[in-house]
Design a protein around this motif. Structure first.
Motif, PDB file in Angstrom:
ATOM      1  N   UNK A 123       0.882  -1.162   0.000  1.00  0.00           N
ATOM      2  CA  UNK A 123       0.000   0.000   0.000  1.00  0.00           C
ATOM      3  C   UNK A 123       0.922   1.215   0.000  1.00  0.00           C
ATOM      4  N   UNK A 124       1.149   1.779  -1.183  1.00  0.00           N
ATOM      5  CA  UNK A 124       2.157   2.830  -1.295  1.00  0.00           C
ATOM      6  C   UNK A 124       1.613   4.176  -0.816  1.00  0.00           C
ATOM      7  N   UNK A 125       2.482   5.174  -0.849  1.00  0.00           N
ATOM      8  CA  UNK A 125       2.116   6.504  -0.373  1.00  0.00           C
ATOM      9  C   UNK A 125       0.989   7.094  -1.201  1.00  0.00           C
ATOM     10  N   UNK A 126       1.012   6.848  -2.499  1.00  0.00           N
ATOM     11  CA  UNK A 126      -0.051   7.385  -3.359  1.00  0.00           C
ATOM     12  C   UNK A 126      -1.414   6.846  -2.946  1.00  0.00           C
ATOM     13  N   UNK A 127      -1.494   5.541  -2.679  1.00  0.00           N
ATOM     14  CA  UNK A 127      -2.776   4.951  -2.301  1.00  0.00           C
ATOM     15  C   UNK A 127      -3.229   5.453  -0.933  1.00  0.00           C
ATOM     16  N   UNK A 128      -2.302   5.531   0.006  1.00  0.00           N
ATOM     17  CA  UNK A 128      -2.668   6.039   1.327  1.00  0.00           C
ATOM     18  C   UNK A 128      -3.085   7.506   1.256  1.00  0.00           C
ATOM     19  N   UNK A 129      -2.425   8.271   0.406  1.00  0.00           N
ATOM     20  CA  UNK A 129      -2.816   9.673   0.235  1.00  0.00           C
ATOM     21  C   UNK A 129      -4.191   9.776  -0.401  1.00  0.00           C
ATOM     22  N   UNK A 130      -4.492   8.864  -1.326  1.00  0.00           N
ATOM     23  CA  UNK A 130      -5.823   8.856  -1.945  1.00  0.00           C
ATOM     24  C   UNK A 130      -6.896   8.558  -0.907  1.00  0.00           C
ATOM     25  N   UNK A 131      -6.622   7.633   0.009  1.00  0.00           N
ATOM     26  CA  UNK A 131      -7.588   7.338   1.076  1.00  0.00           C
ATOM     27  C   UNK A 131      -7.718   8.529   2.018  1.00  0.00           C
ATOM     28  N   UNK A 132      -6.588   9.138   2.360  1.00  0.00           N
ATOM     29  CA  UNK A 132      -6.643  10.321   3.220  1.00  0.00           C
ATOM     30  C   UNK A 132      -7.432  11.438   2.538  1.00  0.00           C
ATOM     31  N   UNK A 133      -7.292  11.542   1.223  1.00  0.00           N
ATOM     32  CA  UNK A 133      -8.079  12.508   0.455  1.00  0.00           C
ATOM     33  C   UNK A 133      -9.571  12.233   0.615  1.00  0.00           C
ATOM     34  N   UNK A 134      -9.945  10.943   0.662  1.00  0.00           N
ATOM     35  CA  UNK A 134     -11.345  10.594   0.874  1.00  0.00           C
ATOM     36  C   UNK A 134     -11.844  11.074   2.218  1.00  0.00           C
ATOM     37  N   UNK A 135     -11.053  10.871   3.254  1.00  0.00           N
ATOM     38  CA  UNK A 135     -11.433  11.381   4.576  1.00  0.00           C
ATOM     39  C   UNK A 135     -11.583  12.897   4.545  1.00  0.00           C
ATOM     40  N   UNK A 136     -10.623  13.569   3.902  1.00  0.00           N
ATOM     41  CA  UNK A 136     -10.658  15.032   3.846  1.00  0.00           C
ATOM     42  C   UNK A 136     -11.860  15.526   3.053  1.00  0.00           C
ATOM     43  N   UNK A 137     -12.147  14.897   1.916  1.00  0.00           N
ATOM     44  CA  UNK A 137     -13.277  15.303   1.086  1.00  0.00           C
ATOM     45  C   UNK A 137     -14.595  15.113   1.816  1.00  0.00           C
ATOM     46  N   UNK A 138     -14.678  14.092   2.631  1.00  0.00           N
ATOM     47  CA  UNK A 138     -15.937  13.778   3.309  1.00  0.00           C
ATOM     48  C   UNK A 138     -16.078  14.484   4.654  1.00  0.00           C
TER      49      UNK A 138
END
Length: 747
Positions: free
Chosen positions: A159-174
């Motif tokens: 689970x690379x940094x890009x994928x974890x950042x994408x998930x964190x983006x989901x938390x931030x967007x929501x």
């Protein structure tokens, strides 16, 4: 300035920034990678950094190489240019392209179906996961993104940094900043996937969108989380890795919370890092275009904070620095455009000479991609120019406003009272699809159970704590201290059922006035003009993003004559606010101006519209059928819903969604009657439904006017930020002079 020197400085700056981060300072964080093979190389080289003073983990390298063997029929690793690169199968590349297209269109259900398909079990890898996680995040479906990441970890995949950042983006967007902060803390403690500057900027942007909220006794979001994240990141990655966006977001949050001293120190740090020197009171030298633009935004936030606190001299000084930074940034932008034009001409000439002239060059295959890049660069330049002009316009307006302050005014106590009764914050984020979000439901429920909870974001994120006489000695997050600091200010604006008591907000003298609302109020230009020109009506501005809530509140407060006492600003998701914070039949008019479409393509296919009309699924956007039903219930009998957009296919999508509501619940909406419709310059261009004896939905075209409830405005300047943006030539519909308008009445 000489072009050659500018070009040399720019190239040097780009090389320096490339060493720090691969992310552009002004692009959306966590975008899925364009190239599958490039992602693998990037993951090998940079996304898994070695520990300081130690070699890379052997076990980690083993797990990395194992994950490369998931593609069928190919040698998993080959030697290329002295480095190990993954050979990607055509099936994997095809799957990437398919998922990227579905993500671009926000077709999440289809993307998930393709991703989880059993025929892709031997092809699917972390790159495909990153694309779909990003799609989930953009659509506000964080739980589905969490499932994908959990599946990767269960299988032992990276689970690379890009994928974890994408998930964190989901938390931030929501608006789930508690979850976002938990994840960011874990990443900072990780040996391998430590956050990069893109990860930090994703979180800081989320803090701008979502003000501080309390959960289980802990506060997250807004300036509270941004400052914690700033300290965590700089202590692990260093200050040198920050970019201009990092400073812009953090300074914006500090000025929004009226933390002027802290914001000033960070501006000084930023100027030192980017080599921008002050000469005298308001002149600049050094830096680059992005740096000077960030500085203009920073000083504008500072000027706004000074103006709200009634500090006239510092307001003037900050505004002068804004104007000088804007001027310098515009000069840089013009020169960069000229350099890019010269460089582009040189590339074309060299390619023509190498391939045998113009005809051969046209067949070279690169002209389309270059044309696309040129269009993108031109659009970005137009947007930057417009943004700078908007910044300068607000600074000039603040200079005019500052003259209203006098020695006998007490702006701090007046501002504290206004914050308590004219600004409400319930939820935030970057997406409106929050219905399935369990954490946000819990936060909303807690605010209903404890009406005092809505004071927390006002106290921490919007500067109420800084306006109290005991601000320095009060523990900001202690509820009893907050009560003591507020003192005698009336906080009874919420009823026991969680709805807002507008008699408290607007005062008993305003009781009985018609109540209008704008959903998705943006920067607040339109609603502020409505409130100013219609003083005998009360107005509510609902906006999801917390930074825009602050800007709308500032516009309503910093008027040339006196604050707009008939304007209430609310931070909330529109559907949630209509259902939970308003009593049925409260509103006279619901206005929506230029809502954001779910994508730039959904609804272009007639079959998609017909499916929605028949009760089918809808893409994620603000005006879903659920929100439209809530809008109808909030209107009194005869009240109006007025939607204005410049986008024809989106207008058809909205009309189809309204028709779905009309067919499912025919007692909610009806089309206008002839005697009710006085907008003479509008003509009906299309009619949806109504052939079976039920009411349909008319779609009109023309200019918004007083006949539909819009106050008259200067057509040459535009009614809002987006009107002015279109007039500058930016946007897909800049050439359109008329608008598409939907009008429905409450039965």
């Amino acid at each position: 300035m000489v072009f050659a020197k500018l070009f040399e400085d720019t190239q040097k700056r780009n090389r320096d920034e490339a060493k720090v981060s691969t992310a552009s300072s002004n692009t959306e964080a966590a975008s899925p990678p364009k190239s599958h093979s490039e992602t693998v190389t990037r993951n090998r080289k940079s996304d898994t950094p070695p520990l300081k003073g130690k070699a890379r983990s052997t076990d980690h390298n083993k797990s990395s190489s194992l994950s490369y063997k998931r593609h069928r029929g190919v040698n998993p690793v080959e030697r290329q240019n002295g480095s190990r690169r993954k050979v990607v199968s055509q099936e994997a590349l095809s799957l990437s392209r398919q998922l990227q297209e579905l993500s671009r269109q926000k077709r999440l259900d289809q993307a998930l179906k393709v991703y989880w398909s059993s025929q892709n079990d031997k092809i699917r890898d972390s790159h495909h996961a990153c694309i779909v996680v990003d799609c989930c995040s953009r659509c506000g479906m964080v739980e589905k993104a969490e499932k994908i990441v959990a599946d990767l970890r269960r299988k032992g995949s990276i689970v690379n940094v890009e994928t974890e950042t994408a998930l964190l983006k989901g938390y931030a967007h929501s608006g789930m900043l508690h979850a976002a902060m938990d994840m960011f803390r874990q990443m900072c403690q990780s040996k391998f996937n430590r956050p990069n500057v893109r990860t930090l900027n994703t979180l800081l942007r989320g803090c701008m969108w979502t003000a501080s909220t309390k959960r289980d006794g802990h506060v997250a979001g807004g300036v509270i989380s941004s400052e914690e994240a700033w300290q965590l990141y700089t202590s692990t990655s260093g200050v040198d890795t920050l970019d201009s966006s990092s400073y812009e977001y953090s300074i914006t949050l500090l000025t929004q919370a009226l933390r002027i001293k802290q914001a000033t120190r960070r501006i000084e740090d930023f100027r030192a890092k980017y080599g921008i020197n002050l000469k005298g009171k308001a002149s600049f030298s050094g830096g680059d275009q992005s740096g000077t633009e960030t500085l203009a935004v920073a000083y504008l936030g500072l000027a706004r904070a000074f103006a709200l606190r009634g500090d006239s001299p510092n307001t003037w000084l900050a505004c002068q620095r804004v104007l000088n930074a804007v001027k310098l940034s515009q000069t840089y932008l013009m020169e960069l455009e000229q350099v890019a034009s010269i460089e582009s001409s040189g590339k074309k000439r060299r390619r023509m000479e190498a391939q045998g002239g113009k005809r051969a060059w046209k067949k070279g295959g690169d002209d389309k991609s270059e044309e696309k890049d040129n269009r993108r660069a031109s659009s970005n330049s137009t947007f930057r120019t417009h943004r700078l002009s908007e910044i300068a316009a607000e600074a000039k307006a603040l200079i005019k406003v500052r003259g209203k302050y006098s020695a006998d005014l007490k702006p701090q106590s007046d501002l504290a009272s206004r914050l308590m009764v004219s600004l409400f914050y319930f939820s935030g984020g970057g997406t409106t699809n929050m219905i399935a979000n369990k954490e946000l439901k819990q936060l909303t429920a807690s605010k209903r159970e404890d009406p005092f909870a809505y004071i927390i974001p006002t106290w921490t994120s919007f500067g109420l704590s800084e306006l109290t006489e005991r601000a320095e000695s009060i523990v900001h997050l202690d509820e009893n201290s907050i009560r003591d600091g507020i003192g005698s200010v009336d906080v009874r604006a919420l009823r026991d059922d969680g709805t807002i008591n507008f008699d408290t907000v607007f005062g008993t003298t305003a009781k009985g006035r018609p109540l209008d609302i704008e959903l998705g109020a943006g920067f607040g230009d339109w609603i502020a003009r409505q409130a100013f020109h219609r003083p005998k009506r009360n107005h509510i501005a609902v906006e999801l993003r917390a930074d825009r809530v602050h800007q709308i509140f500032a516009k309503g407060t910093l008027q040339a004559t006196q604050p707009l006492d008939n304007l209430c600003v609310v931070g909330a998701e529109s559907g949630d606010f209509l259902k939970d914070r308003l009593r049925s039949g409260s509103l006279a008019t619901v206005f929506v101006n230029h809502p954001e479409p779910p994508t730039q393509t959904f609804g272009g296919d007639r079959s998609e519209l017909e499916a929605i009309q028949k009760g089918g699924g809808e893409p994620a956007h603000m005006l879903t059928s659920g929100t439209l039903e809530a809008a109808a219930n909030s209107l009194h009998s005869g009240g109006r819903l007025v939607i204005v957009t410049d986008n024809r296919w989106y207008a058809r999508l909205l009309a189809s969604t309204l028709l779905k509501v009309v067919r499912q619940k025919p007692d909610l909406f009806r089309p206008p009657r002839p005697k009710e419709f006085h907008a003479s310059n509008l003509h009906q261009m299309e009619y949806f439904g109504g052939s079976t004896g039920q009411a349909g939905v008319p779609l009109y075209e023309g200019q918004p006017n007083e006949g539909i409830g819009h106050v008259k405005y200067d057509v040459s300047t535009g009614a809002s930020y987006f009107d002015r943006l279109w007039k500058s030539g930016a946007g897909l519909h800049a050439e359109r002079q008329t608008r598409f308008i939907l009008i429905m009445y409450r039965c």
